[in-house]
Structures are given as structure tokens and as C-alpha cells.
Write a protein that holds these residues in place. Structure first.
Motif, mmCIF file in Angstrom:
data_model
loop_
_atom_site.group_PDB
_atom_site.id
_atom_site.type_symbol
_atom_site.label_atom_id
_atom_site.label_comp_id
_atom_site.label_asym_id
_atom_site.label_seq_id
_atom_site.Cartn_x
_atom_site.Cartn_y
_atom_site.Cartn_z
ATOM 1 N N ILE A 221 1.015 -0.963 -0.090
ATOM 2 C CA ILE A 221 0.084 -0.073 0.145
ATOM 3 C C ILE A 221 0.753 1.367 0.044
ATOM 4 C CG2 ILE A 221 -1.893 1.118 1.481
ATOM 5 C CD1 ILE A 221 -2.805 -1.417 2.456
ATOM 6 N N ASP A 222 1.849 1.267 1.060
ATOM 7 C CA ASP A 222 2.494 2.154 0.636
ATOM 8 C C ASP A 222 3.439 3.094 -0.805
ATOM 9 O OD1 ASP A 222 2.180 2.645 3.403
ATOM 10 O OD2 ASP A 222 3.533 1.539 4.613
ATOM 11 N N CYS A 223 4.108 1.512 -1.169
ATOM 12 C CA CYS A 223 4.533 1.764 -2.572
ATOM 13 C C CYS A 223 3.608 2.592 -3.635
ATOM 14 C CB CYS A 223 5.259 -0.074 -3.071
ATOM 15 S SG CYS A 223 6.299 -0.345 -2.130
ATOM 16 N N CYS A 224 2.411 1.932 -3.366
ATOM 17 C CA CYS A 224 1.080 2.361 -4.746
ATOM 18 C C CYS A 224 1.031 3.487 -4.376
ATOM 19 C CB CYS A 224 0.104 1.738 -4.507
ATOM 20 S SG CYS A 224 0.350 -0.263 -4.696
ATOM 21 N N SER A 225 1.391 4.242 -2.357
ATOM 22 C CA SER A 225 0.887 5.786 -2.264
ATOM 23 C C SER A 225 1.882 6.154 -2.433
ATOM 24 C CB SER A 225 1.053 5.640 -1.185
ATOM 25 O OG SER A 225 1.769 5.811 -0.112
ATOM 26 N N ASN A 226 3.360 5.841 -3.270
ATOM 27 C CA ASN A 226 4.395 6.777 -3.737
ATOM 28 C C ASN A 226 4.122 6.930 -4.820
ATOM 29 O OD1 ASN A 226 7.114 6.283 -5.424
ATOM 30 N ND2 ASN A 226 7.134 7.556 -2.903
ATOM 31 N N ILE A 227 3.675 5.950 -6.045
ATOM 32 C CA ILE A 227 3.608 6.546 -7.412
ATOM 33 C C ILE A 227 2.466 7.276 -7.534
ATOM 34 C CG2 ILE A 227 2.687 4.884 -9.768
ATOM 35 C CD1 ILE A 227 4.247 2.286 -8.210
ATOM 36 N N ILE A 228 1.297 6.742 -6.762
ATOM 37 C CA ILE A 228 0.364 8.015 -6.904
ATOM 38 C C ILE A 228 0.726 9.478 -7.365
ATOM 39 C CG2 ILE A 228 -1.723 8.353 -5.983
ATOM 40 C CD1 ILE A 228 -2.895 5.717 -5.665
ATOM 41 N N ALA A 229 1.611 9.479 -6.049
ATOM 42 C CA ALA A 229 2.413 10.514 -5.266
ATOM 43 C C ALA A 229 3.133 11.458 -6.751
ATOM 44 C CB ALA A 229 3.090 10.800 -4.080
ATOM 45 N N GLN A 230 4.007 10.374 -7.298
ATOM 46 C CA GLN A 230 4.780 11.066 -8.903
ATOM 47 C C GLN A 230 4.036 11.229 -9.184
ATOM 48 O OE1 GLN A 230 8.178 8.222 -9.391
ATOM 49 N NE2 GLN A 230 8.367 7.257 -7.401
ATOM 50 N N ARG A 231 2.598 10.436 -9.868
ATOM 51 C CA ARG A 231 1.902 11.400 -11.031
ATOM 52 C C ARG A 231 1.192 12.676 -10.490
ATOM 53 N NH1 ARG A 231 0.907 8.432 -14.747
ATOM 54 N NH2 ARG A 231 1.987 6.158 -14.754
ATOM 55 N N LEU A 232 1.504 12.444 -9.415
ATOM 56 C CA LEU A 232 -0.004 13.883 -8.903
ATOM 57 C C LEU A 232 1.313 14.891 -9.244
ATOM 58 C CD1 LEU A 232 -2.258 12.736 -5.762
ATOM 59 C CD2 LEU A 232 -3.114 13.272 -7.753
ATOM 60 N N LYS A 233 2.244 14.830 -8.403
ATOM 61 C CA LYS A 233 3.242 16.197 -8.434
ATOM 62 C C LYS A 233 3.794 16.387 -10.088
ATOM 63 C CE LYS A 233 7.955 17.224 -7.541
ATOM 64 N NZ LYS A 233 9.546 17.213 -7.086
ATOM 65 N N ALA A 234 3.477 15.858 -10.936
ATOM 66 C CA ALA A 234 4.086 15.628 -12.808
ATOM 67 C C ALA A 234 2.849 16.364 -12.727
ATOM 68 C CB ALA A 234 4.583 14.381 -13.152
ATOM 69 N N TYR A 235 1.346 16.145 -12.601
ATOM 70 C CA TYR A 235 0.344 16.575 -12.969
ATOM 71 C C TYR A 235 0.163 18.420 -12.587
ATOM 72 C CZ TYR A 235 -4.907 17.727 -13.780
ATOM 73 O OH TYR A 235 -6.052 18.455 -13.804
ATOM 74 N N LYS A 236 0.644 18.452 -11.330
ATOM 75 C CA LYS A 236 0.021 19.878 -10.452
ATOM 76 C C LYS A 236 1.543 20.750 -11.238
ATOM 77 C CE LYS A 236 0.436 22.219 -6.282
ATOM 78 N NZ LYS A 236 1.082 21.468 -4.919
ATOM 79 N N LEU A 237 2.644 20.567 -11.077
ATOM 80 C CA LEU A 237 3.883 20.328 -12.126
ATOM 81 C C LEU A 237 3.554 21.233 -14.131
ATOM 82 C CD1 LEU A 237 6.912 19.644 -10.126
ATOM 83 C CD2 LEU A 237 5.289 21.806 -10.453
ATOM 84 N N ASP A 238 2.096 20.252 -14.272
ATOM 85 C CA ASP A 238 2.172 19.895 -15.673
ATOM 86 C C ASP A 238 3.717 19.742 -16.644
ATOM 87 O OD1 ASP A 238 0.569 20.689 -18.172
ATOM 88 O OD2 ASP A 238 0.521 22.437 -18.427
ATOM 89 N N VAL A 239 4.118 18.831 -16.679
ATOM 90 C CA VAL A 239 4.894 18.229 -17.013
ATOM 91 C C VAL A 239 4.850 16.544 -17.323
ATOM 92 C CG1 VAL A 239 6.689 19.894 -16.036
ATOM 93 C CG2 VAL A 239 6.289 17.607 -14.324
ATOM 94 N N PRO A 240 5.680 16.087 -17.904
ATOM 95 C CA PRO A 240 5.468 14.322 -18.677
ATOM 96 C C PRO A 240 5.797 13.932 -17.575
ATOM 97 C CG PRO A 240 6.544 15.698 -20.437
ATOM 98 C CD PRO A 240 6.636 16.640 -18.841
#
Length: 211
Positions: free
Chosen positions: A16-35
Motif C-alpha cells: 500500500i505504501d509503494c502504491c501511494s508513492n507512485i500515485i504521489a509521483q503522478r500527482l506531482k507531475a500533473y500539478k507541475l504540468d510536466v511529463p
């Protein structure tokens, strides 16, 4: 091969912790509008953090349960008449070491009830005081070591980051901890808390990325 409660709980919490880290990385990229580019280093750091934190929290929850048991045994009196003896005769004979005489009688039985004072102590210790300090300190120290920071810098992070993180945790954990300490078996408690804390772990992943 069947895993022990310790191993299965720690592995599920780590997943579960690993899944949350992947989601966080995707959210960060989405927030910064970068690939989105998968950060293997950050993922590995969070993986190690989960591998260390899971066993620590499992033993912490076990210690809390031993120190503040959520159940207690109390004696309770019940009344019965001789009309009940056909249904209860066996158990009543054991209580009275023989068959009771005619009329209204009472017998004492032991029942398990929730120990609400211990539940409060366990909840307060875990999410308001020592549990919050333990997990936040562990997170900041382990992430600092994994990032190669010198100890003075780790100490600075503890002074500047600890209390904001703990304060934010009070918005999530009091309710989750109440249900976990009251209704969840201790061997599955960290899995339940990891599920409740999926969003919280995303927040910690974002904190780890900026440390």
C-alpha cells in the motif's frame, strides 16, 4: 506456505505504501504540468522507509495492545427459574455443583466487555502523543539518512518539519486510530491504518520529495 500475521501485515502495508508513492509521483507531475517520469530513487527510498516502518509499527501496536487491552472480563449476575433448567441445566449444574432447587435463582457468569478507558489511553498514546512522535521522527531520520544528509541537517529537518507534519496528521489519524484501536484485530491494525493512510502516505511522499 502460510505467512505469519507479522509477515503478511508488513508485506500488505508495504504494498500500500509503494502504491501511494507512485500515485504521489503522478500527482506531482500533473500539478507541475510536466511529463511523468518515474523516480526510481524516491520510490526505493520510500520502499526502504516502509520496510523499516512496518515492523516497527507492528511491534508498537502489539505493545499498545498488551499495555492497554481493549477488552476486560467482568462478572454479571443472571436470574433463572426452574423452568429454564431443561435448556441451561448443564451449565447451571456446573455453576452450582449440582441441580438447583425450585424457584427463582441467580447465577454469576463472566463476560468480555470493551475497556473504554484503555481504548482511550491507547488512542491518545498512538495518534496524539508517542505514536505521532515515533512515526514522524522515524520518517524524517530514515529519509534523511537515505538521502545522504549529514546529521546536523537531519536535526534541522526534525526541528522545522516535525511539528507541521504532526499537526497535519491530526486532521487524518484521530478518527482512523479510534476505529483501528476499537474494532480492528491488532495483527491487522497496520494494514487497516495503511489503507486509511493512503492519502496520508501520498502527502509524506511529497514531503520526502522536497526534503
Amino acid at each position: 506456505m502460510k505467512l505469519s500475521p507479522f509477515a503478511s501485515s508488513c508485506l500488505l502495508a508495504l504494498l500500500i505504501d509503494c502504491c501511494s508513492n507512485i500515485i504521489a509521483q503522478r500527482l506531482k507531475a500533473y500539478k507541475l504540468d510536466v511529463p511523468f517520469v518515474f523516480d526510481r530513487v524516491l520510490f526505493f527510498q520510500f520502499l526502504v522507509m516502509g520496510a523499516i516502518g512496518g515492523p516497527v509499527n507492528f511491534h508498537w501496536q502489539s505493545w499498545l495492545e498488551r499495555t492497554f487491552p481493549g477488552w476486560k472480563t467482568v462478572g454479571r449476575k443472571r436470574e433463572f427459574t426452574t423452568l429454564d433448567t431443561e435448556e441451561k441445566g448443564v451449565s447451571l449444574a456446573i455453576q452450582y455443583e449440582g441441580s438447583p432447587g425450585p424457584g427463582l435463582h441467580t447465577y454469576k457468569e463472566e463476560v468480555r466487555v470493551r475497556n473504554w478507558w484503555n481504548i482511550f489511553c491507547k488512542w491518545f498514546t498512538d495518534c496524539i502523543t508517542m505514536g505521532a512522535l515515533l512515526n514522524t521522527t522515524l520518517f524524517l531520520v530514515v529519509m534523511g539518512v537515505l538521502k545522504g544528509k549529514p546529521w546536523p541537517q537531519i536535526g534541522f529537518d526534525l526541528r522545522t518539519e516535525m511539528w507541521p507534519i504532526i499537526w497535519d496528521s491530526y486532521k487524518v489519524w484521530p478518527v482512523a486510530n479510534f476505529f483501528s484501536t476499537t474494532y480492528c484485530p491488532v495483527e491487522r491494525r497496520i494494514v487497516f491504518l495503511s489503507c486509511c493512510g493512503l492519502l496520508w502516505n501520498i502527502y509524506l511522499s511529497l514531503v520526502a520529495a522536497r526534503l
